[in-house]
Design a protein around this motif. Sequence first.
Motif, PDB file in Angstrom:
ATOM      1  N   PRO A   1       0.840  -1.207   0.000  1.00 41.06           N
ATOM      2  CA  PRO A   1       0.000   0.000   0.000  1.00 41.06           C
ATOM      3  C   PRO A   1       0.875   1.258   0.000  1.00 41.06           C
ATOM      4  N   MET A   2       0.920   1.933  -1.132  1.00 41.90           N
ATOM      5  CA  MET A   2       1.806   3.097  -1.286  1.00 41.90           C
ATOM      6  C   MET A   2       1.111   4.357  -0.781  1.00 41.90           C
ATOM      7  N   ILE A   3       1.573   4.832   0.377  1.00 46.35           N
ATOM      8  CA  ILE A   3       0.939   6.004   1.006  1.00 46.35           C
ATOM      9  C   ILE A   3       1.752   7.276   0.781  1.00 46.35           C
ATOM     10  N   GLY A   4       2.938   7.140   0.192  1.00 43.49           N
ATOM     11  CA  GLY A   4       3.758   8.314  -0.093  1.00 43.49           C
ATOM     12  C   GLY A   4       4.800   8.004  -1.141  1.00 43.49           C
ATOM     13  N   ASN A   5       5.402   9.070  -1.672  1.00 43.26           N
ATOM     14  CA  ASN A   5       6.420   8.924  -2.704  1.00 43.26           C
ATOM     15  C   ASN A   5       7.555   9.905  -2.398  1.00 43.26           C
ATOM     16  N   ALA A   6       8.716   9.368  -2.047  1.00 39.90           N
ATOM     17  CA  ALA A   6       9.879  10.214  -1.745  1.00 39.90           C
ATOM     18  C   ALA A   6      10.537  10.610  -3.066  1.00 39.90           C
ATOM     19  N   ARG A   7      10.049  11.667  -3.674  1.00 38.15           N
ATOM     20  CA  ARG A   7      10.471  12.052  -5.025  1.00 38.15           C
ATOM     21  C   ARG A   7      11.948  12.440  -5.091  1.00 38.15           C
ATOM     22  N   THR A   8      12.458  13.092  -4.044  1.00 38.02           N
ATOM     23  CA  THR A   8      13.869  13.487  -4.046  1.00 38.02           C
ATOM     24  C   THR A   8      14.766  12.259  -4.069  1.00 38.02           C
ATOM     25  N   VAL A   9      14.421  11.260  -3.261  1.00 41.08           N
ATOM     26  CA  VAL A   9      15.182  10.011  -3.237  1.00 41.08           C
ATOM     27  C   VAL A   9      15.083   9.320  -4.596  1.00 41.08           C
ATOM     28  N   ALA A  10      13.890   9.327  -5.163  1.00 43.66           N
ATOM     29  CA  ALA A  10      13.690   8.701  -6.478  1.00 43.66           C
ATOM     30  C   ALA A  10      14.580   9.346  -7.538  1.00 43.66           C
ATOM     31  N   ARG A  11      14.667  10.689  -7.525  1.00 43.29           N
ATOM     32  CA  ARG A  11      15.511  11.389  -8.509  1.00 43.29           C
ATOM     33  C   ARG A  11      16.983  11.042  -8.317  1.00 43.29           C
ATOM     34  N   LEU A  12      17.416  10.974  -7.065  1.00 47.27           N
ATOM     35  CA  LEU A  12      18.812  10.654  -6.779  1.00 47.27           C
ATOM     36  C   LEU A  12      19.174   9.243  -7.252  1.00 47.27           C
ATOM     37  N   LEU A  13      18.212   8.323  -7.150  1.00 51.73           N
ATOM     38  CA  LEU A  13      18.461   6.933  -7.540  1.00 51.73           C
ATOM     39  C   LEU A  13      18.129   6.657  -8.999  1.00 51.73           C
ATOM     40  N   GLY A  14      17.567   7.657  -9.683  1.00 57.02           N
ATOM     41  CA  GLY A  14      17.192   7.472 -11.079  1.00 57.02           C
ATOM     42  C   GLY A  14      15.987   6.571 -11.256  1.00 57.02           C
ATOM     43  N   LEU A  15      15.067   6.609 -10.286  1.00 52.29           N
ATOM     44  CA  LEU A  15      13.875   5.764 -10.319  1.00 52.29           C
ATOM     45  C   LEU A  15      12.637   6.606 -10.621  1.00 52.29           C
ATOM     46  N   PRO A  16      11.590   5.994 -11.178  1.00 55.75           N
ATOM     47  CA  PRO A  16      10.364   6.757 -11.466  1.00 55.75           C
ATOM     48  C   PRO A  16       9.618   7.163 -10.194  1.00 55.75           C
ATOM     49  N   TYR A  17       9.837   6.465  -9.097  1.00 55.17           N
ATOM     50  CA  TYR A  17       9.223   6.782  -7.797  1.00 55.17           C
ATOM     51  C   TYR A  17       9.987   6.016  -6.725  1.00 55.17           C
ATOM     52  N   PHE A  18       9.849   6.468  -5.479  1.00 53.70           N
ATOM     53  CA  PHE A  18      10.417   5.741  -4.343  1.00 53.70           C
ATOM     54  C   PHE A  18       9.280   5.573  -3.334  1.00 53.70           C
ATOM     55  N   PRO A  19       8.738   4.359  -3.209  1.00 54.12           N
ATOM     56  CA  PRO A  19       7.523   4.165  -2.427  1.00 54.12           C
ATOM     57  C   PRO A  19       7.729   4.277  -0.922  1.00 54.12           C
ATOM     58  N   ILE A  20       6.728   4.852  -0.275  1.00 54.19           N
ATOM     59  CA  ILE A  20       6.633   4.806   1.182  1.00 54.19           C
ATOM     60  C   ILE A  20       5.351   4.054   1.517  1.00 54.19           C
ATOM     61  N   THR A  21       5.486   2.959   2.236  1.00 54.46           N
ATOM     62  CA  THR A  21       4.339   2.137   2.620  1.00 54.46           C
ATOM     63  C   THR A  21       4.280   2.072   4.147  1.00 54.46           C
ATOM     64  N   PRO A  22       3.242   1.475   4.735  1.00 60.25           N
ATOM     65  CA  PRO A  22       3.192   1.361   6.192  1.00 60.25           C
ATOM     66  C   PRO A  22       4.373   0.596   6.790  1.00 60.25           C
ATOM     67  N   THR A  23       5.067  -0.216   5.980  1.00 54.18           N
ATOM     68  CA  THR A  23       6.172  -1.026   6.502  1.00 54.18           C
ATOM     69  C   THR A  23       7.533  -0.680   5.893  1.00 54.18           C
ATOM     70  N   PHE A  24       7.544   0.077   4.791  1.00 55.40           N
ATOM     71  CA  PHE A  24       8.805   0.410   4.118  1.00 55.40           C
ATOM     72  C   PHE A  24       8.897   1.911   3.890  1.00 55.40           C
ATOM     73  N   PRO A  25      10.063   2.525   4.235  1.00 54.48           N
ATOM     74  CA  PRO A  25      11.333   1.924   4.685  1.00 54.48           C
ATOM     75  C   PRO A  25      11.451   1.728   6.188  1.00 54.48           C
ATOM     76  N   LEU A  26      10.355   1.945   6.914  1.00 50.35           N
ATOM     77  CA  LEU A  26      10.383   1.891   8.386  1.00 50.35           C
ATOM     78  C   LEU A  26      10.981   0.597   8.916  1.00 50.35           C
ATOM     79  N   LEU A  27      10.580  -0.552   8.329  1.00 53.84           N
ATOM     80  CA  LEU A  27      11.055  -1.847   8.809  1.00 53.84           C
ATOM     81  C   LEU A  27      12.242  -2.377   8.009  1.00 53.84           C
ATOM     82  N   GLY A  28      12.819  -1.544   7.173  1.00 59.63           N
ATOM     83  CA  GLY A  28      13.983  -1.976   6.405  1.00 59.63           C
ATOM     84  C   GLY A  28      13.634  -3.079   5.429  1.00 59.63           C
ATOM     85  N   PRO A  29      14.541  -4.052   5.240  1.00 59.47           N
ATOM     86  CA  PRO A  29      14.297  -5.153   4.292  1.00 59.47           C
ATOM     87  C   PRO A  29      13.012  -5.926   4.583  1.00 59.47           C
TER      88      PRO A  29
END
Length: 269
Positions: A180-208
């Motif tokens: 469940p994607m509740i946010g998008n860390a756009r700055t991180v996505a740009r740095l990594l060259g990705l179309p989006y960087f998902p924030i979910t209830p468990t990621f990146p909070l719980l790591g792997p």
Amino acid sequence: MNFLRRRLTGEYEVDEFGFDRELTDQVLLSLLRPVYEKYFRVEVRGIENIPADGGALVVANHSGVLPLDGLMLQVAVHDHHPARRHLRLLAADLVFMLPVVNELARKAGHTLACAEDAQALLERGEVVGVMPEGFKGLGKPFAQRYKLQRFGRGGFVSTALRAGVPIVPCSVVGAEEIYPMIGNARTVARLLGLPYFPITPTFPLLGPLGAVPLPTKWTIQFGEPIPTDGYSSEAADDPMLMFNLTDQVRETIQHTLYELLVQRRSVFL
């Protein structure tokens, strides 16, 4: 033993796109099958709408942050179709820029999402899979789940018309809720060259651990094929026909998604 011997001696066939049928059957699908059968417990409907032979273009919705829906579609087509057909997925450029992933994707039969490759595969009788929403569908917010994004300019319709193959609409329910994607860390996505960087209830909070998908119950429904062989050779250059067929496919998938959502008991059962 014969499989290992052929691997070691190089006595196995790979087509011009890099597809390794034996490796896919013996290894790659075998690795995906437990996830398909035990974890997502995928139910398949309408598999008879994919022809027994000849080319066909399967057009599906796309979701889930990571493209697991495409992999589950591959297992569904191979394991449930009486002819054990292989689904040749069209993938984004990013897939072929990633080390290891690039090689595995080629071995599994994926190829670049371009009209030339798609038409070549269709004309030689392959079942080709495309998800026209692309990253817009894959990385959409959870609040927009099961609401289809734009289907581009209808390039997939033009390809099907040129090859004279049927278009099979496909609706996938269950993939929207695995991350469940509740946010998008756009700055991180740009740095990594990705179309989006998902924030979910468990990621990146719980790591792997947060990267483990939720065990949702999936349904994949293949709709009735839309024939294209009745159109003239100039039809692929008709923008109005392109628009109408694209809209027909999109509306069919969207309507089926709503029907499947009404029918399901819960996200996990």
